[in-house]
Design an enzyme around this catalytic site. Structure first.
Site, PDB file in Angstrom:
ATOM      1  N   GLY A  54     -10.016   8.403  -1.117  1.00 28.53           N
ATOM      2  CA  GLY A  54     -10.627   9.463  -0.544  1.00 28.53           C
ATOM      3  C   GLY A  54     -11.261   9.364   0.540  1.00 28.53           C
ATOM      4  O   GLY A  54     -11.119   8.242   1.177  1.00 28.53           O
ATOM      5  N   HIS A 109       0.875  -1.617   0.485  1.00 24.91           N
ATOM      6  CA  HIS A 109       0.415   0.105  -0.026  1.00 24.91           C
ATOM      7  C   HIS A 109       0.709   0.654  -0.164  1.00 24.91           C
ATOM      8  O   HIS A 109       1.445   1.833   1.275  1.00 24.91           O
ATOM      9  CB  HIS A 109      -1.223  -0.068   1.239  1.00 24.91           C
ATOM     10  CG  HIS A 109      -2.163   1.109   1.601  1.00 24.91           C
ATOM     11  ND1 HIS A 109      -3.223   1.181   1.251  1.00 24.91           N
ATOM     12  CD2 HIS A 109      -1.989   2.487   0.970  1.00 24.91           C
ATOM     13  CE1 HIS A 109      -3.978   1.918   1.676  1.00 24.91           C
ATOM     14  NE2 HIS A 109      -3.165   2.723   1.029  1.00 24.91           N
ATOM     15  N   GLU A 124     -10.813   3.266   7.674  1.00 20.69           N
ATOM     16  CA  GLU A 124     -10.086   3.558   8.503  1.00 20.69           C
ATOM     17  C   GLU A 124     -10.452   4.861   9.379  1.00 20.69           C
ATOM     18  O   GLU A 124      -9.649   4.683  10.306  1.00 20.69           O
ATOM     19  CB  GLU A 124      -9.524   4.536   6.832  1.00 20.69           C
ATOM     20  CG  GLU A 124      -8.086   5.542   7.309  1.00 20.69           C
ATOM     21  CD  GLU A 124      -7.561   6.571   6.263  1.00 20.69           C
ATOM     22  OE1 GLU A 124      -8.401   5.978   5.209  1.00 20.69           O
ATOM     23  OE2 GLU A 124      -6.411   7.130   5.863  1.00 20.69           O
TER      24      GLU A 124
HETATM   25  N1  HPA Z   1      -7.666   7.127   2.902  1.00 22.65           N
HETATM   26  C1  HPA Z   1      -8.182   7.577   1.886  1.00 22.65           C
HETATM   27  N2  HPA Z   1      -7.055   8.368   0.622  1.00 22.65           N
HETATM   28  C2  HPA Z   1      -6.249   8.074   0.065  1.00 22.65           C
HETATM   29  C3  HPA Z   1      -5.046   7.774   1.388  1.00 22.65           C
HETATM   30  C4  HPA Z   1      -5.870   7.154   2.615  1.00 22.65           C
HETATM   31  O1  HPA Z   1      -4.892   7.521   3.525  1.00 22.65           O
HETATM   32  N3  HPA Z   1      -4.063   8.651   1.368  1.00 22.65           N
HETATM   33  C5  HPA Z   1      -3.818   8.796  -0.292  1.00 22.65           C
HETATM   34  N4  HPA Z   1      -5.102   8.713  -0.721  1.00 22.65           N
HETATM   35 ZN    ZN Z   2      -3.776   4.881   1.282  1.00 22.70          ZN
END
Ligand code: HPA
Ligand code: ZN
Length: 352
Positions: free
Chosen positions: A178, A19, A209
């Protein structure tokens, strides 16, 4: 052992990074040069002044929205620029001791404010990343990222169809990234069905997340995600944890990113160790190293210093990543051997 010594040993371990975003892995010096060439409205006096805007800096708000604001799209003027940043991202990963890199990028990001075309960007990134991987003796695969805010479904369909034809060029799957607060998984069911229907493209989804365990479950069940970006909120729901365990779905966890986005308040209390104990296939990854001002080795250092992980624990996480890599069986077997051998050779070097 002091931090510098630990990082030197970690650098020598064979690592799998599943990732990493190309848009968040660009050298500050390169951005500075590209920005000056295009005359963009950014603080271009020095890498430090530019870093004040494009990197995460101590004291800034810890929120996903603030973090996502770091992705500026004003740098590229030509396919050569895109090829350059792709190659450099692979060189930098190799320098950190990564032996298998899955580098994700949004073709559309490189086309905003330019005359570049998404399908041509895909070709440029894939060909340069693959070549750079071969040069450095590491594996490089590409994942195509869709940004939740964008939703240009006609363009996305064409991208999915082209991606499915690019397996030989290293394109292994797609990703959804996003703002998951404003745009939940339900909005993407049809496009991810198209991905699944290709029969060859794999899928990973940034989910849970910052939102909830429910978004992790729906990424698996409704978007056919075989891996989850972050997924740290899964810890709140036993049923979601068992779903991940039962299906062998790997979580691509990026602790430093989780801390900077405020999705995890304290690295000491990061849910990775608990998910690990519950049998979830957890992995360590870098996300956006240029924005975080970190390397993949700093993520491993977090595991050592905050969670008291030892070499055997790190090897277990690495093997999780090997099994979750978007590779075919022969390639997985070769990677497994390479990682095992690397860990065997590292015994007695000071990490226990
Ligand atoms: N979350 C969502 N979108 C993203 C992230 C992330 O951590 N990193 C780059 N785009
Ligand atoms: Zn990411």
């Amino acid at each position: 052992m002091i931090r510098g010594e630990r990082l030197a040993i970690l650098r020598g371990l064979p690592k799998v990074d599943l990732h990493r975003h190309l848009e968040g892995a660009m050298r500050l010096d390169t951005l500075l040069e590209l920005g000056r060439k295009r005359g963009v409205d950014m603080p271009l006096d020095s890498p430090e002044s530019l870093g004040g805007v494009v990197c995460y800096n101590e004291g800034e708000p810890r929120s996903l929205a603030h973090f996502l604001g770091k992705f500026h799209d004003v740098w590229y003027a030509s396919y050569a620029d895109v090829e350059r940043v792709a190659a450099e991202a692979v060189y930098d990963a190799a320098e950190e001791g990564v032996v298998h890199l899955e580098l994700r990028f949004s073709p559309e990001h490189f086309c905003r404010k330019t005359s570049l075309k998404p399908l041509e960007v895909m070709r440029a990134v894939a060909s340069r990343a693959r070549a750079a991987g071969e040069e450095m003796g590491i594996g490089a695969r590409l994942l195509i990222t869709f940004a939740r805010e964008r939703q240009d479904f006609d363009a996305w369909k064409a991208i999915v169809d082209r991606a499915a034809e690019m397996a030989d060029e290293g394109v292994a799957g797609v990703d959804l990234a996003g703002d998951e607060f404003g745009h939940p998984n339900e909005e993407f069911v049809r496009i991810f069905q198209r991905v699944a229907d290709t029969g060859s493209l794999r899928a990973t989804v940034h989910a849970g997340e910052g939102t909830s365990a429910a978004q992790v479950a729906s990424a698996v069940e409704r978007l056919h995600a075989q891996r989850i970006g972050h997924g740290v909120q899964a810890i709140d729901d036993e049923a979601v944890v068992s779903l991940l365990v039962r299906r062998g779905v790997a979580l691509e966890i990026c602790p430093i990113s989780n801390h900077q986005t405020g999705c995890v308040h304290d690295l000491q209390d990061h849910p990775l160790p608990a998910l690990d104990r519950l049998g979830v296939r957890v992995t360590l990854n870098s996300d956006d190293p240029a924005i975080h001002r970190s390397t993949i080795n700093d993520e491993y250092d977090v595991a050592i210093t905050r969670w008291a992980y030892g070499l055997a624990d790190l090897e277990r996480l690495e093997m999780n990543a090997v099994e979750a890599a978007f590779l075919d069986e022969d390639e997985t077997e070769a990677l497994r051997d390479r990682v095992r051998r690397g860990y065997q050779e590292s015994r007695g070097q000071g990490l226990s």
